[in-house]
Design a protein around this motif. Sequence first.
Motif, PDB file in Angstrom:
ATOM      1  N   LEU A  38      39.150  50.207  38.422  1.00 57.30           N
ATOM      2  CA  LEU A  38      40.325  49.372  38.637  1.00 57.30           C
ATOM      3  C   LEU A  38      40.128  48.433  39.823  1.00 57.30           C
ATOM      4  O   LEU A  38      40.482  47.241  39.773  1.00 57.30           O
ATOM      5  CB  LEU A  38      41.558  50.255  38.840  1.00 57.30           C
ATOM      6  CG  LEU A  38      42.899  49.534  39.023  1.00 57.30           C
ATOM      7  CD1 LEU A  38      43.225  48.720  37.784  1.00 57.30           C
ATOM      8  CD2 LEU A  38      44.010  50.542  39.302  1.00 57.30           C
ATOM      9  N   ALA A  39      39.532  48.934  40.905  1.00 57.80           N
ATOM     10  CA  ALA A  39      39.282  48.093  42.081  1.00 57.80           C
ATOM     11  C   ALA A  39      38.299  46.969  41.760  1.00 57.80           C
ATOM     12  O   ALA A  39      38.475  45.811  42.167  1.00 57.80           O
ATOM     13  CB  ALA A  39      38.757  48.950  43.229  1.00 57.80           C
ATOM     14  N   ILE A  42      40.064  44.308  39.668  1.00 54.42           N
ATOM     15  CA  ILE A  42      40.950  43.479  40.492  1.00 54.42           C
ATOM     16  C   ILE A  42      40.140  42.442  41.265  1.00 54.42           C
ATOM     17  O   ILE A  42      40.519  41.264  41.369  1.00 54.42           O
ATOM     18  CB  ILE A  42      41.770  44.363  41.447  1.00 54.42           C
ATOM     19  CG1 ILE A  42      42.770  45.209  40.652  1.00 54.42           C
ATOM     20  CG2 ILE A  42      42.492  43.519  42.485  1.00 54.42           C
ATOM     21  CD1 ILE A  42      43.511  46.220  41.485  1.00 54.42           C
ATOM     22  N   VAL A  45      39.006  39.643  38.840  1.00 46.54           N
ATOM     23  CA  VAL A  45      40.120  38.769  38.467  1.00 46.54           C
ATOM     24  C   VAL A  45      40.466  37.821  39.609  1.00 46.54           C
ATOM     25  O   VAL A  45      40.732  36.630  39.402  1.00 46.54           O
ATOM     26  CB  VAL A  45      41.345  39.611  38.049  1.00 46.54           C
ATOM     27  CG1 VAL A  45      42.556  38.714  37.848  1.00 46.54           C
ATOM     28  CG2 VAL A  45      41.061  40.382  36.776  1.00 46.54           C
ATOM     29  N   ALA A  46      40.442  38.354  40.852  1.00 48.96           N
ATOM     30  CA  ALA A  46      40.734  37.511  42.006  1.00 48.96           C
ATOM     31  C   ALA A  46      39.683  36.421  42.182  1.00 48.96           C
ATOM     32  O   ALA A  46      40.003  35.276  42.557  1.00 48.96           O
ATOM     33  CB  ALA A  46      40.817  38.366  43.269  1.00 48.96           C
ATOM     34  N   PHE A  55      47.572  35.170  39.599  1.00 46.57           N
ATOM     35  CA  PHE A  55      47.498  36.620  39.828  1.00 46.57           C
ATOM     36  C   PHE A  55      48.707  37.039  40.656  1.00 46.57           C
ATOM     37  O   PHE A  55      48.590  37.717  41.663  1.00 46.57           O
ATOM     38  CB  PHE A  55      46.201  36.957  40.542  1.00 46.57           C
ATOM     39  CG  PHE A  55      45.746  38.391  40.356  1.00 46.57           C
ATOM     40  CD1 PHE A  55      46.373  39.240  39.460  1.00 46.57           C
ATOM     41  CD2 PHE A  55      44.679  38.885  41.079  1.00 46.57           C
ATOM     42  CE1 PHE A  55      45.962  40.534  39.294  1.00 46.57           C
ATOM     43  CE2 PHE A  55      44.250  40.180  40.927  1.00 46.57           C
ATOM     44  CZ  PHE A  55      44.892  41.001  40.020  1.00 46.57           C
ATOM     45  N   PHE A  58      49.617  40.590  42.000  1.00 46.01           N
ATOM     46  CA  PHE A  58      48.714  41.260  42.933  1.00 46.01           C
ATOM     47  C   PHE A  58      49.446  42.041  44.030  1.00 46.01           C
ATOM     48  O   PHE A  58      49.027  43.160  44.344  1.00 46.01           O
ATOM     49  CB  PHE A  58      47.776  40.225  43.567  1.00 46.01           C
ATOM     50  CG  PHE A  58      46.701  40.840  44.428  1.00 46.01           C
ATOM     51  CD1 PHE A  58      45.578  41.395  43.860  1.00 46.01           C
ATOM     52  CD2 PHE A  58      46.828  40.887  45.806  1.00 46.01           C
ATOM     53  CE1 PHE A  58      44.588  41.969  44.636  1.00 46.01           C
ATOM     54  CE2 PHE A  58      45.847  41.457  46.586  1.00 46.01           C
ATOM     55  CZ  PHE A  58      44.721  42.000  46.008  1.00 46.01           C
ATOM     56  N   LEU A  61      50.554  45.217  42.495  1.00 43.08           N
ATOM     57  CA  LEU A  61      49.375  45.996  42.115  1.00 43.08           C
ATOM     58  C   LEU A  61      48.689  46.584  43.334  1.00 43.08           C
ATOM     59  O   LEU A  61      48.130  47.696  43.278  1.00 43.08           O
ATOM     60  CB  LEU A  61      48.415  45.080  41.346  1.00 43.08           C
ATOM     61  CG  LEU A  61      47.310  45.745  40.543  1.00 43.08           C
ATOM     62  CD1 LEU A  61      47.896  46.672  39.493  1.00 43.08           C
ATOM     63  CD2 LEU A  61      46.417  44.700  39.890  1.00 43.08           C
ATOM     64  N   LEU A  62      48.723  45.861  44.444  1.00 46.81           N
ATOM     65  CA  LEU A  62      48.137  46.359  45.690  1.00 46.81           C
ATOM     66  C   LEU A  62      48.870  47.613  46.157  1.00 46.81           C
ATOM     67  O   LEU A  62      48.241  48.603  46.603  1.00 46.81           O
ATOM     68  CB  LEU A  62      48.214  45.269  46.750  1.00 46.81           C
ATOM     69  CG  LEU A  62      47.554  45.548  48.095  1.00 46.81           C
ATOM     70  CD1 LEU A  62      46.074  45.752  47.934  1.00 46.81           C
ATOM     71  CD2 LEU A  62      47.818  44.403  49.061  1.00 46.81           C
ATOM     72  N   THR A  65      47.903  50.564  43.649  1.00 41.70           N
ATOM     73  CA  THR A  65      46.542  51.076  43.868  1.00 41.70           C
ATOM     74  C   THR A  65      46.433  51.821  45.191  1.00 41.70           C
ATOM     75  O   THR A  65      45.697  52.817  45.286  1.00 41.70           O
ATOM     76  CB  THR A  65      45.539  49.914  43.848  1.00 41.70           C
ATOM     77  OG1 THR A  65      45.940  48.913  44.796  1.00 41.70           O
ATOM     78  CG2 THR A  65      45.463  49.296  42.465  1.00 41.70           C
ATOM     79  N   ILE A 239      39.424  46.093  46.950  1.00 39.90           N
ATOM     80  CA  ILE A 239      40.776  45.546  46.817  1.00 39.90           C
ATOM     81  C   ILE A 239      41.142  44.702  48.044  1.00 39.90           C
ATOM     82  O   ILE A 239      41.802  43.657  47.932  1.00 39.90           O
ATOM     83  CB  ILE A 239      41.780  46.675  46.591  1.00 39.90           C
ATOM     84  CG1 ILE A 239      41.510  47.342  45.236  1.00 39.90           C
ATOM     85  CG2 ILE A 239      43.216  46.168  46.641  1.00 39.90           C
ATOM     86  CD1 ILE A 239      42.406  48.509  44.931  1.00 39.90           C
ATOM     87  N   ALA A 242      39.552  41.442  47.539  1.00 36.92           N
ATOM     88  CA  ALA A 242      40.318  40.677  46.552  1.00 36.92           C
ATOM     89  C   ALA A 242      41.557  40.061  47.189  1.00 36.92           C
ATOM     90  O   ALA A 242      41.915  38.908  46.900  1.00 36.92           O
ATOM     91  CB  ALA A 242      40.712  41.571  45.387  1.00 36.92           C
TER      92      ALA A 242
END
Length: 677
Positions: A38-39, A42, A45-46, A55, A58, A61-62, A65, A239, A242
Amino acid sequence: MKTKDIAVLAGIIGIVLMMILPIPTWLLDMLLVINISLALMILLVAMNSKEALQFSIFPALLLITTLFRLALNISTTKLILGQGNAGSVVATFGSWIAGGQIAIGFIVFLILVVVQFIVITKGSERVAEVAARFTLDAMPGKQMSIDADLNAGLINEQQARERRSKIEREADFYGAMDGASKFVKGDAIASIIILLINLIGGFIIGMTVHGLAFADALSTYSVLTIGDGLVSQIPALLISTAAGLIVTRASSEGNLADDITGQLFTYPTLLYIVAFVIAMLGFFTPIHIITTLPLAGLLAFSGWRMQNNLNQKQVAEEQMEEEQQIEEVRSPESVINLLQVDPIEFEFGYGLIPLADNQQGGDLLDRIIMIRRQCALELGLVVPVIRIRDNIQLRPNEYVIKIKGNVVGGGELLLNHYLAMSPGYEEESVTGIETTEPAFGLPALWIDEVTKDRAELAGYTVVDPPSVVATHLTELIKKHAHELLGRQETKALVDNLRENYAALVDELIPSVLSIGDIQKVLAKLLREKVSIRDMVTIFETLADYGTYTKDPDVLTEYVRQSLSRQITQQFSQKGETLRVITVGPGLEKKIAESVQQSDQGSYLALDPASTQSVYQKLTEQVNRLIQSGQQPVVLTSPTIRMYLRQVIERTMQDIPVLSYSELEPNVEIQSVGVVNL
């Protein structure tokens, strides 16, 4: 609720339950791998997001996570302290980093924590805070810009609404990122505390509960602690990176790969310089050339490939542009471009190209700039841009001047000669090629450089070819100035006047007169070579009399009377007597009786015999004055001035017709001829 909504809710609830319920090691291994995946997702995607709002989830999502990572830390801590085993993932990371040397493993882990906490997390937090502050400060200016574009008609209401929504979402996003970055900082601090708990608590529990020796407890729990820390810190590092990428992409227009390749490798020549420096390091330093030369060669090869790619791209773009131009010519819509007519054109044969070529000493472009300035000062008219082009259909030394696509003048030039105009008598020593001066139609000679000085001493007026063209062009612009002044050009003059005389313009337009009415009056003034530079006086007069009549001929007469000082100075020098041809009472009476009224205004209905008689008698008087070297001026009463002008303008357009009310009282007038019936 949809299936994906239920799955997200179940995942959040599962994260909370992980902190309470025990988790088997096989499930923990799977969740740790999911956390790393997952990290990594992310981060990717960033890197590929072109702007932050792509995004926008984010910040949330941050938080999720971070909560997931803390729940995994709690679960691994329970297994480490309770069973001395936290699964294969934790053990693999711990043994891989430690490598049998616990001290090295601890140092590497601490360095990773320092990088995560001080560099990445601290920097991302600061960038998010500054971005949020500047975004909020810039909101009023962006809103005003949108309102200005909407009022100017550049965008519609729907586009304005979308832009406002985007600004609001940007402000919300950066504000959320500012808050969410605090969770990353707290997670880094929590990981350090969990490390100490696992390490110290593991030693105590291992020796007291499980009965392990100090060395065994140190080895077992150190490896597990390092492994647990790495399993949680590596995703946290990804992360955090990101987060930093998201908030630092404010001025980017592409993804990270496009920006790096498009900006870092924009200049291939710089790669050659770097390759040279790296190669010199191998030759002149203890660094071996085996290490530096391959890298230098790779850099040089990359620069060569990039240069070739740029050249090919440039060639492809040029070809594509040419193909687009060809397609535009072939397309039916391209015909509309042919309807555009230039206001003024100057075309010349290939033999006159040096006139317009600066590299060959031609100063025609500079002279045209001076012509436009001269016309602005003398006529008050902004002359449009003059189109200059060569025309192979013309003779080599020929040129033509066009007004709105129609030829109004032309001539031929001899570039290596001078045009000499006689002072009134012929000098036998001055010989040349006979011609006619194009601006005024006077007889002249083309003479060479040797004859120039002799002609000047004999009193001839000698000018060079560029001056001949400039004079001809200036006279034609003055003659056809009324054709160059349309409604659009009038609107520009009105806008210029409005800057300093807004009250005057607002009173006149549009309540009293329209732009078209004003354009007709100004064109009539220019037709008789009366300057319209004094726009304030003209507008004041139109505002005074525009409420009584809309007839442009009558309004023009009122304006001419208001410009009496200007007209007097135009035709009479200070202290000199103005010699004029006056109109007799018989002719004035005849013209006054021939004026007819209609719905469109008044007009002159003079019989052909009387018209022919006026032409004949006026021509005699004009020729007599011209032969004596005087400028012919016709003077009449104000009531018939415009009608007399209508009679003679077809054959004697350049002869000024003035009225008594257009001359200042202090000017001395002498009648040198009378035209009467």
